[in-house]
Design an enzyme around this catalytic site. Structure first.
Site, PDB file in Angstrom:
ATOM      1  N   LYS A  39      34.632  43.636  34.724  1.00 24.46           N
ATOM      2  CA  LYS A  39      34.300  42.332  35.301  1.00 24.46           C
ATOM      3  C   LYS A  39      32.953  42.388  35.999  1.00 24.46           C
ATOM      4  O   LYS A  39      32.582  43.396  36.589  1.00 24.46           O
ATOM      5  CB  LYS A  39      35.399  41.995  36.329  1.00 24.46           C
ATOM      6  CG  LYS A  39      35.365  40.602  36.857  1.00 24.46           C
ATOM      7  CD  LYS A  39      36.259  39.669  36.068  1.00 24.46           C
ATOM      8  CE  LYS A  39      36.052  38.230  36.462  1.00 24.46           C
ATOM      9  NZ  LYS A  39      34.751  37.689  36.008  1.00 24.46           N
ATOM     10  N   HIS A  79      38.076  52.334  33.940  1.00 19.62           N
ATOM     11  CA  HIS A  79      39.359  52.872  34.399  1.00 19.62           C
ATOM     12  C   HIS A  79      40.411  51.768  34.416  1.00 19.62           C
ATOM     13  O   HIS A  79      41.598  52.026  34.391  1.00 19.62           O
ATOM     14  CB  HIS A  79      39.224  53.524  35.782  1.00 19.62           C
ATOM     15  CG  HIS A  79      38.898  52.543  36.867  1.00 19.62           C
ATOM     16  ND1 HIS A  79      37.670  51.951  36.974  1.00 19.62           N
ATOM     17  CD2 HIS A  79      39.649  52.037  37.869  1.00 19.62           C
ATOM     18  CE1 HIS A  79      37.685  51.123  38.007  1.00 19.62           C
ATOM     19  NE2 HIS A  79      38.865  51.155  38.567  1.00 19.62           N
ATOM     20  N   LYS A 114      33.548  47.418  44.164  1.00 22.41           N
ATOM     21  CA  LYS A 114      33.978  46.161  44.781  1.00 22.41           C
ATOM     22  C   LYS A 114      35.402  45.794  44.336  1.00 22.41           C
ATOM     23  O   LYS A 114      36.269  45.499  45.155  1.00 22.41           O
ATOM     24  CB  LYS A 114      32.996  45.071  44.330  1.00 22.41           C
ATOM     25  CG  LYS A 114      33.080  43.772  45.055  1.00 22.41           C
ATOM     26  CD  LYS A 114      32.137  42.733  44.439  1.00 22.41           C
ATOM     27  CE  LYS A 114      30.695  43.178  44.361  1.00 22.41           C
ATOM     28  NZ  LYS A 114      29.774  42.064  44.031  1.00 22.41           N
ATOM     29  N   SER A 135      37.573  34.894  41.163  1.00 25.90           N
ATOM     30  CA  SER A 135      37.497  35.036  39.696  1.00 25.90           C
ATOM     31  C   SER A 135      38.802  35.631  39.164  1.00 25.90           C
ATOM     32  O   SER A 135      39.300  35.232  38.105  1.00 25.90           O
ATOM     33  CB  SER A 135      36.358  35.978  39.306  1.00 25.90           C
ATOM     34  OG  SER A 135      35.139  35.292  39.227  1.00 25.90           O
ATOM     35  N   LYS A 192      28.224  44.374  34.455  1.00 24.29           N
ATOM     36  CA  LYS A 192      27.259  43.361  34.874  1.00 24.29           C
ATOM     37  C   LYS A 192      26.345  43.041  33.715  1.00 24.29           C
ATOM     38  O   LYS A 192      26.097  43.897  32.859  1.00 24.29           O
ATOM     39  CB  LYS A 192      26.409  43.897  36.036  1.00 24.29           C
ATOM     40  CG  LYS A 192      25.751  42.810  36.843  1.00 24.29           C
ATOM     41  CD  LYS A 192      26.720  42.257  37.860  1.00 24.29           C
ATOM     42  CE  LYS A 192      26.071  41.279  38.799  1.00 24.29           C
ATOM     43  NZ  LYS A 192      26.935  41.087  39.982  1.00 24.29           N
TER      44      LYS A 192
HETATM   45  N1  GLU Z   1      28.528  37.925  40.370  1.00 25.56           N
HETATM   46  C1  GLU Z   1      29.535  38.043  41.365  1.00 25.56           C
HETATM   47  C2  GLU Z   1      29.484  39.407  42.025  1.00 25.56           C
HETATM   48  O1  GLU Z   1      28.458  40.043  42.075  1.00 25.56           O
HETATM   49  C3  GLU Z   1      30.892  37.644  40.860  1.00 25.56           C
HETATM   50  C4  GLU Z   1      31.461  38.517  39.797  1.00 25.56           C
HETATM   51  C5  GLU Z   1      32.765  37.984  39.201  1.00 25.56           C
HETATM   52  O2  GLU Z   1      33.274  36.997  39.673  1.00 25.56           O
HETATM   53  O3  GLU Z   1      33.231  38.620  38.236  1.00 25.56           O
HETATM   54  O4  GLU Z   1      30.428  39.866  42.586  1.00 25.56           O
END
Ligand code: GLU
Length: 476
Positions: free
Chosen positions: A71, A66, A95, A364, A107
């Site tokens: 990320k 969306h 998140k 990030s 992921k």
């Molecule tokens: N791996 C981290 C998480 O689970 C960071 C992800 C990121 O910074 O894109 O949120």
């Protein structure tokens, strides 16, 4: 849900999602669109190592587009599998929405135990995996931006960034293809500790509201609160360090792979961390009692339990015996859906993962913006800010002279006030603001709606609403 069979990680995430959407008024088609994972790419590639060809299996899952880029981190662990990667990608969507990082969720994972390989071998494997993903735009500054996760860190991100740059020699934004890079390779100050810092800011915000603290049957502030941390990796270590050094909390137990250490007087986090680095575990650490079955320490009497390692560690087998009144999920998915129900019934307050560990992706986001703007935060305004503050201090000094009264501010006032913010301070400020605002949006739903009894459901409601709004705006 009758708590008999433990759902898988992905089922757990879906169950929690379903609980929340049942309280919303979404068209069924949209609900389904948001829940499902858009695509998961599986790659098997060979790397010539130690005189033979070894095959590795990796994944990159895209949960929701969306917003783009999508990320989420890349995990290196022997236990990585498609179900896990998809659950983690879904959590990334929620998140990012909750903390208003303008990304979809994704992921990645590589099924590998990094401890079995030396640095050169890991570089070859990481570069090859990055090549496979970049070739399909699953690493790309405007489409898919990975980051560190369990088993990966700055070093791996630097290899990934370099691999992408070699494949895209004219892309001026190449550095924005991945975050969590070292500072000298386009990273940002404060990213390494960001998730742990976020846990600290989340707890500080929670303890600002007496009525929220009372819901967990507690009073007062973070000072003096007893804490058990599971996993002293990057997230657990920084959270424990900041809470004990800056907020006066007492870390009374740390659980690691080889057992746990407990000390009622509080553990020295730095000392313990150094011990683990040297000896590979907590066993033998002086000034604390060692418990071989580390998981037992999750049930230790404490005020705050911080699971900061793997998913599913609080499950149907131990949830009823967890005594901590407050759990903050520094890891992704540490509490299964079944355990969540048991704890909710007991009145345990859980600060959910999608909020609690969002500090990482928040910083990030800042790093990605820095890479796209090609300038360090604070570079333009820092000295100008200092000059303006100096004007004020000069004026105060001449005013006090004119009044014939000596002006004697706190000894460090001048130094603190005169100094313009550098990148690290700006990152911290942005992270703190993000964590406060996201908490406030959750607690508003938690307190205002009678049918929302926990922070997790509140978090899902806020984030799903944002994702839905973005789909609606697109006309989907
Ligand atoms: N791996 C981290 C998480 O689970 C960071 C992800 C990121 O910074 O894109 O949120």
């Amino acid at each position: 849900m009758s708590a008999v069979k433990e759902p898988s990680f992905r089922e757990s995430v879906d169950l929690m999602f379903n609980r929340a959407v049942a309280l919303m008024d979404l068209p069924p088609g949209l609900e389904e669109k948001i829940r499902v994972c858009n695509a998961t790419y599986t790659v098997r590639f060979g790397v010539r190592l130690r005189g033979e060809m070894r095959t590795f299996t990796g994944y990159r899952s895209v949960h929701s587009e969306h917003m783009e880029p999508v990320k989420g981190g890349i995990r290196f662990a022997g236990s990585v599998n498609q179900d896990e990667v998809e659950a983690l990608a879904a959590l990334m969507t929620y998140k990012c929405a909750l903390v208003e990082a303008p990304f979809g969720g994704s992921k990645g994972g590589l099924c590998i135990d990094p401890r079995e390989y030396d640095e050169h071998e890991l570089e070859q494997i990481t570069r090859r995996f990055a090549y496979e993903l970049a070739k399909r735009d699953l690493i790309h500054p405007s489409q898919n931006v990975p980051a560190p996760d369990m088993g990966t860190g700055e070093r791996e991100m630097a290899w990934i960034a370099d691999q992408y740059a070699r494949m895209n020699t004219t892309d001026i934004n190449a550095r924005a293809c991945v975050t969590g890079k070292p500072l000298n390779a386009g990273g940002i100050s404060g990213r390494v500790e960001a998730t742990g810092r976020g846990v600290q800011y989340a707890l500080r915000e929670f303890f600002r509201y007496e009525e929220d603290v009372a819901k967990a049957g507690m009073t007062g502030k973070l000072k003096g609160k007893t804490v058990v941390v599971q996993g002293l990796g990057n997230v657990g270590y920084h959270a424990a360090k900041f809470l004990s050094e800056e907020d006066g909390s007492k870390i009374i137990g740390v659980i690691e792979r080889d057992g746990a250490v407990v000390s009622k007087n509080g553990l020295d986090v730095e000392g313990l961390h150094a011990w683990i680095m040297k000896h590979g575990g907590v066993k033998g650490y002086p000034d604390a009692s060692y418990v071989e079955n580390g998981a037992e320490v999750l049930e230790e009497d404490c005020d705050i339990l911080i699971p900061a390692a793997l998913e599913g560690v609080i499950n149907l087998s131990n949830a009823a015996r967890i005594t901590a009144p407050l759990i903050i999920e520094a890891a992704n998915g540490p509490v299964t859906a079944g355990a969540d129900e048991i704890l909710r019934d007991k009145g345990t307050v859980i600060i959910p993962d999608m909020y609690a560990n969002a500090g990482g992706v928040t910083v990030s986001y800042f790093e990605w913006v820095k890479n796209l703007s090609h300038i360090r935060f604070g570079r333009m305004q820092r000295r100008q800010e200092e000059a303006r503050h100096e004007l004020v201090v000069d004026q105060l000094e001449s005013l006090s002279d004119a009044m014939g009264k000596a002006w004697s501010p706190d000894p460090d006032f001048k130094q603190k006030y005169l100094r313009g913010a550098d990148e690290l301070e700006l990152v911290r400020s942005g992270l703190d603001d993000t964590m406060r605002i996201a908490y406030q949006s959750m607690r508003k739903v938690w307190h205002e709606r009678d049918d929302v009894v926990d922070l997790r459901t509140a978090a899902y409601l806020v984030s799903i609403e944002k994702v839905a709004a973005s789909y609606r705006a697109k006309g989907l």
